[in-house]
Scaffold this active site. Structure first.
Site, PDB file in Angstrom:
ATOM      1  N   ASP A 231      34.134  23.186  41.682  1.00 61.21           N
ATOM      2  CA  ASP A 231      33.811  22.391  42.863  1.00 61.21           C
ATOM      3  C   ASP A 231      34.882  21.310  43.021  1.00 61.21           C
ATOM      4  OD1 ASP A 231      32.584  21.015  44.904  1.00 61.21           O
ATOM      5  OD2 ASP A 231      31.121  20.016  43.601  1.00 61.21           O
TER       6      ASP A 231
ATOM      7  N   ASN B 267      34.677  18.998  45.845  1.00 61.48           N
ATOM      8  CA  ASN B 267      34.255  17.891  46.712  1.00 61.48           C
ATOM      9  C   ASN B 267      32.904  17.282  46.320  1.00 61.48           C
ATOM     10  OD1 ASN B 267      32.573  19.924  47.455  1.00 61.48           O
ATOM     11  ND2 ASN B 267      33.125  19.964  49.625  1.00 61.48           N
TER      12      ASN B 267
ATOM     13  N   ASP C  83      29.921  18.505  45.979  1.00 68.65           N
ATOM     14  CA  ASP C  83      28.632  18.953  46.534  1.00 68.65           C
ATOM     15  C   ASP C  83      27.887  19.891  45.586  1.00 68.65           C
ATOM     16  OD1 ASP C  83      30.006  21.310  46.755  1.00 68.65           O
ATOM     17  OD2 ASP C  83      29.788  21.533  48.930  1.00 68.65           O
TER      18      ASP C  83
ATOM     19  N   ASP D  35      34.317  25.929  45.389  1.00 67.79           N
ATOM     20  CA  ASP D  35      34.971  26.148  46.687  1.00 67.79           C
ATOM     21  C   ASP D  35      36.409  26.629  46.477  1.00 67.79           C
ATOM     22  OD1 ASP D  35      36.296  23.732  45.964  1.00 67.79           O
ATOM     23  OD2 ASP D  35      34.635  22.586  46.833  1.00 67.79           O
TER      24      ASP D  35
ATOM     25  N   ASP E  36      36.047  40.467  49.043  1.00 67.55           N
ATOM     26  CA  ASP E  36      34.871  41.328  49.123  1.00 67.55           C
ATOM     27  C   ASP E  36      34.677  41.790  50.561  1.00 67.55           C
ATOM     28  OD1 ASP E  36      32.251  42.361  48.187  1.00 67.55           O
ATOM     29  OD2 ASP E  36      32.472  40.831  46.633  1.00 67.55           O
TER      30      ASP E  36
ATOM     31  N   ASP F 159      31.566  46.428  48.920  1.00 67.42           N
ATOM     32  CA  ASP F 159      30.158  46.296  48.550  1.00 67.42           C
ATOM     33  C   ASP F 159      29.393  47.559  48.956  1.00 67.42           C
ATOM     34  OD1 ASP F 159      28.130  44.301  47.631  1.00 67.42           O
ATOM     35  OD2 ASP F 159      27.294  44.591  49.631  1.00 67.42           O
TER      36      ASP F 159
ATOM     37  N   GLU G 266      32.161  49.354  44.904  1.00 65.83           N
ATOM     38  CA  GLU G 266      30.917  49.259  44.154  1.00 65.83           C
ATOM     39  C   GLU G 266      30.153  50.530  44.477  1.00 65.83           C
ATOM     40  OE1 GLU G 266      26.800  46.698  43.755  1.00 65.83           O
ATOM     41  OE2 GLU G 266      27.684  47.157  45.682  1.00 65.83           O
TER      42      GLU G 266
ATOM     43  N   HIS H 194      28.276  39.762  38.625  1.00 63.83           N
ATOM     44  CA  HIS H 194      27.326  38.778  39.139  1.00 63.83           C
ATOM     45  C   HIS H 194      25.929  39.359  39.388  1.00 63.83           C
ATOM     46  CE1 HIS H 194      28.757  41.009  42.536  1.00 63.83           C
ATOM     47  NE2 HIS H 194      27.835  40.471  43.304  1.00 63.83           N
ATOM     48  N   ASP H 195      25.764  40.650  39.123  1.00 61.70           N
ATOM     49  CA  ASP H 195      24.447  41.272  39.337  1.00 61.70           C
ATOM     50  C   ASP H 195      23.747  41.642  38.030  1.00 61.70           C
ATOM     51  OD1 ASP H 195      24.679  41.223  42.131  1.00 61.70           O
ATOM     52  OD2 ASP H 195      25.740  43.152  42.158  1.00 61.70           O
TER      53      ASP H 195
END
Ligand code: NOJ
Length: 539
Positions: free
Chosen positions: A32, A34, A36, A40, A114, A218, A274, A335-336
Site C-alpha cells: 500500500d 497511500n 488506505d 496499489d 488478468d 480467467d 486458468e 489466490h484461490d
C-alpha cells in the site's frame, strides 16, 4: 516415458515465459502506498527491486502476473470488472500502470495482466444496457432464459461458489433469468455472439498496445456454454458427472482466435489459461496444435498429498501427455487455494521450492511463497470473501515494523506472523527460505539444463522423488526427500558437486552419487559431470 525433443528442447528459440520464473501479485495485498490499507500500483512499483534488481540479492523473477486492478465494485475483489480498460481508483490510475510497466521492463520483468472474459460485473455498462429491456441491442451479450414452466430457474446448473447455489438469477424487471457461474453480480457473457468476441479483442488490443507481455485468462475453459439449456446429469455417489456447461469443444475456437491476435503483435506476447477441466488429458487440449494457449495452468500440485509418488506421478503424466511443441508449467499456490506451507508444513517449504524451480516447465510463484507465508486465520468479523479465500490473500510481510511494512493504515485483511517471517529478516540470512529461493532462481538462470533440459525420472526409494535434467552436455540431478527420516539414495556412480541444497551449508560439497545422504525434509540439486553414470530411469 517419451523424451521431449520438440520445441521444448534446447534448440527452441528463446521465449521469456519458457525460460523464466513467473510471480503472481495480488495487488490488494502487495504494498500500500497511500495508507488506505489496500495495496496499489505505486506500491508494487516501490517493491520491484525485491523481485528483480538484476543481481542475485533479489529474487530474480522474469515476469509478474497481476491479478485484476480494473474498475470494479469489488464483489469478487476485482474479478467482477466494470471497465476492462481502466484502473480502479483504489489501485491508482492508467498513468501509474504505464509507469509500472516501464519500471518493470527496465528491470527485465515482463508483465502479464488478468483477462476476465467469462463474465463482467453487473455494473458494467454492457450489462446495464442488457438488463434495461428485452429489446436492448446488448441484450444478447449475456445469456437470458425464461423461468421454467411453473417458475424457478431454467435448469440445474450451479455456480462455482457453493454459497450462491443456482447459476441463474431472476431479473424482476424484464422477467427473465440471467446466467452467472460465479456471483449474481458477475453475469456471464454470451460467447456465441460475435459482437462480444470483437469487444474482447478490443480489450486485449488496449493492453497489448500499452505494452503488456500477455494475459492470464480467467476461467479459460468456461466462456462458451451450451446453446440448449438441458440439465446436467444429477450428482452421483461416485462424484460429479461430466458437466455439460464446462469445457466445450467450441471454446477452442476462442483460444485460436486469441492466439492469432497475440501472434499479430511483435515481441513474445503470451497467454496462460486458468483451465480446470477434469484431468490432465483434457488440460493438454488447451495448447491446441501450438495454436491456442501458450500455457495452461497445471493445478495438479495443488491437490496432492505430500508424497513423493503423488508428485512424481503428476510430473510423469504431464511429461507424457504434452505434445513436443508444448511447454509444461507448475504452481504450488495461488489466490484461490490454501498456501503450500499451510498444506504441507513449514519444514517442507524448502523441498517444495526446489521441486518447483528444478522441473522442466515454467514455475509460477505466489507472492509471499518465497518467505514461507502461511494462511492466516481470519476472525469472523473480518471475513470478506464469499468463498473462504481470505486466509491465502493476506498482505505481504516485508519487515517487522507495524503491519509488516505493508501499510501505514489498517490492512484490509489481518496480517500474518510478520514479526517472525518477513523479507527484511530473511534477506541477509543465508539459511532462510528466501535465500534458498534466490539461489534456485539464479541457478536456473545459469543452467541451460534446468531451464530447457529434458526431464527424466530416476529410480529412487519410497519417499524420494529424484530426476535428471540434461541439455548440451550438462547434467543436473535432483533428489528430494519427502519423508521425516534421513535416507541414502543411489543416483549413479562417480562423484559430483552439490549446486544447491535445502540446507545451504552443503552447497558446493563434493559427494559420491552411489551414496547421496538426504536428511529428513531435504533436497539436493547436483551437478554431475559427463563421466558420471546415472541410475536407470524408471521404466
Ligand atoms: C477464478 C479466479 O481465480 C477467482 O479468484 C475468481 O473468483 C473466479 N475465477 C471468477 O472470476
Amino acid at each position: 516415458m517419451p523424451e521431449n525433443r520438440g520445441l521444448g528442447g534446447t534448440e527452441s528459440p528463446q521465449r521469456w515465459w519458457r525460460d523464466g520464473v513467473l510471480y503472481q501479485i495480488y495487488p490488494r495485498s502487495f504494498q500500500d502506498s497511500n495508507g488506505d490499507g489496500i495495496g496499489d500500483l505505486p506500491g508494487i512499483i516501490s517493491r520491484l527491486d525485491h523481485l528483480n534488481d538484476g543481481t542475485p540479492s533479489s529474487l530474480g523473477v522474469d515476469g509478474i502476473w497481476l491479478s485484476p486492478f480494473y474498475r470494479s465494485p469489488m464483489k469478487d475483489f476485482g474479478y467482477d470488472v466494470a471497465d476492462y480498460c481502466d484502473v480502479d481508483p483504489i489501485f491508482g490510475s492508467l498513468a501509474d500502470f504505464d509507469r509500472l510497466l516501464s519500471e518493470a521492463h527496465r528491470r527485465g520483468i515482463h508483465v502479464i495482466v488478468d483477462l476476465v472474459p467469462n463474465h463482467t460485473s453487473d455494473q458494467h455498462p454492457w450489462f446495464e444496457a442488457a438488463r434495461s429491456s428485452r429489446g436492448d441491442p446488448k441484450r444478447d451479450w449475456y445469456r437470458w432464459a425464461d423461468p421454467r414452466p411453473g417458475g424457478g430457474p431454467p435448469n440445474n446448473w450451479r455456480s462455482v461458489f457453493r454459497r450462491v447455489g443456482s447459476a441463474w438469477t431472476l431479473d424482476r424487471r424484464t422477467g427473465q433469468y440471467y446466467l452467472h457461474h460465479f456471483l449474481p453480480e458477475q453475469p456471464d457473457l454470451n460467447w456465441w455472439n460475435e459482437a462480444v468476441r470483437e469487444a474482447m479483442d478490443g480489450v486485449m488490443r488496449f493492453w497489448l498496445d500499452r505494452g503488456v507481455d500477455g494475459f492470464r485468462v480467467d476461467v479459460a475453459h468456461g466462456l462458451v456454454r451450451p446453446r440448449d439449456l438441458r440439465n446436467n446429469p444429477p450428482f452421483q455417489v461416485r462424484g460429479w458427472p461430466r458437466l455439460r456447461n464446462w469445457d466445450l469443444e467450441e471454446v477452442h475456437e476462442i483460444h485460436r482466435r486469441w492466439r492469432k491476435l497475440l501472434d499479430s503483435y511483435d515481441g513474445d506476447r503470451m497467454a496462460v489459461g486458468e483451465v480446470n477441466p477434469r484431468g490432465l488429458a483434457r488440460l493438454v487440449r488447451y495448447y491446441g496444435n501450438d495454436d491456442e494457449l501458450q500455457l495452461s495452468f497445471n493445478f495438479g500440485f495443488l491437490e496432492q498429498p505430500w508424497r513423493a509418488e503423488a508428485f512424481r506421478s503428476i510430473v510423469e503424466r504431464w511429461e507424457a501427455l504434452l505434445p513436443p511443441v508444448s511447454w509444461p508449467d507448475y504452481t504450488l499456490s495461488n489466490h484461490d487455494r490454501s498456501r503450500a506451507v499451510t498444506r504441507y508444513g513449514e519444514a517442507r517449504a524448502g523441498v517444495a521450492a526446489m521441486l518447483l524451480l528444478t522441473l522442466r516447465g515454467t514455475p509460477f510463484l505466489y507472492y509471499g511463497e518465497e518467505i514461507g507465508m502461511t494462511d492466516v486465520v481470519i476472525p469472523r468479523d473480518r471475513i470478506v470473501d464469499i468463498d473462504g479465500r481470505d486466509p491465502e490473500r493476506t498482505p505481504m510481510q516485508w519487515d517487522a515494523t507495524p503491519n509488516g511494512g505493508f501499510t501505514s493504515g489498517g490492512p484490509w485483511l489481518p496480517m500474518g506472523d510478520f514479526a517472525r517471517r518477513n523479507v527484511r529478516g530473511q534477506r541477509d540470512d543465508p539459511a532462510s527460505l528466501l535465500s534458498l529461493y534466490r539461489r534456485l532462481v539464479w541457478l536456473r538462470k545459469r543452467s541451460v539444463a534446468l531451464r530447457r533440459g529434458k526431464y527424466r525420472s530416476i529410480r529412487a526409494p519410497r519417499g524420494v522423488f529424484a530426476y535428471a535434467r540434461e541439455a548440451e552436455g550438462e547434467q543436473v540431478l535432483v533428489a528430494l526427500n519427502f519423508t521425516r527420516s534421513p535416507l541414502r539414495v543411489a543416483l549413479g556412480s562417480g562423484s559430483a558437486r552439490v549446486l544447491v541444497a535445502t540446507d545451504h551449508s552443503r552447497d558446493g560439497d563434493s559427494i559420491e552419487l552411489e551414496r547421496v545422504h538426504l536428511p529428513r525434509d531435504a533436497g539436493v540439486t547436483i551437478q554431475a559431470d559427463q563421466r558420471t553414470t546415472m541410475s536407470q530411469k524408471t521404466p
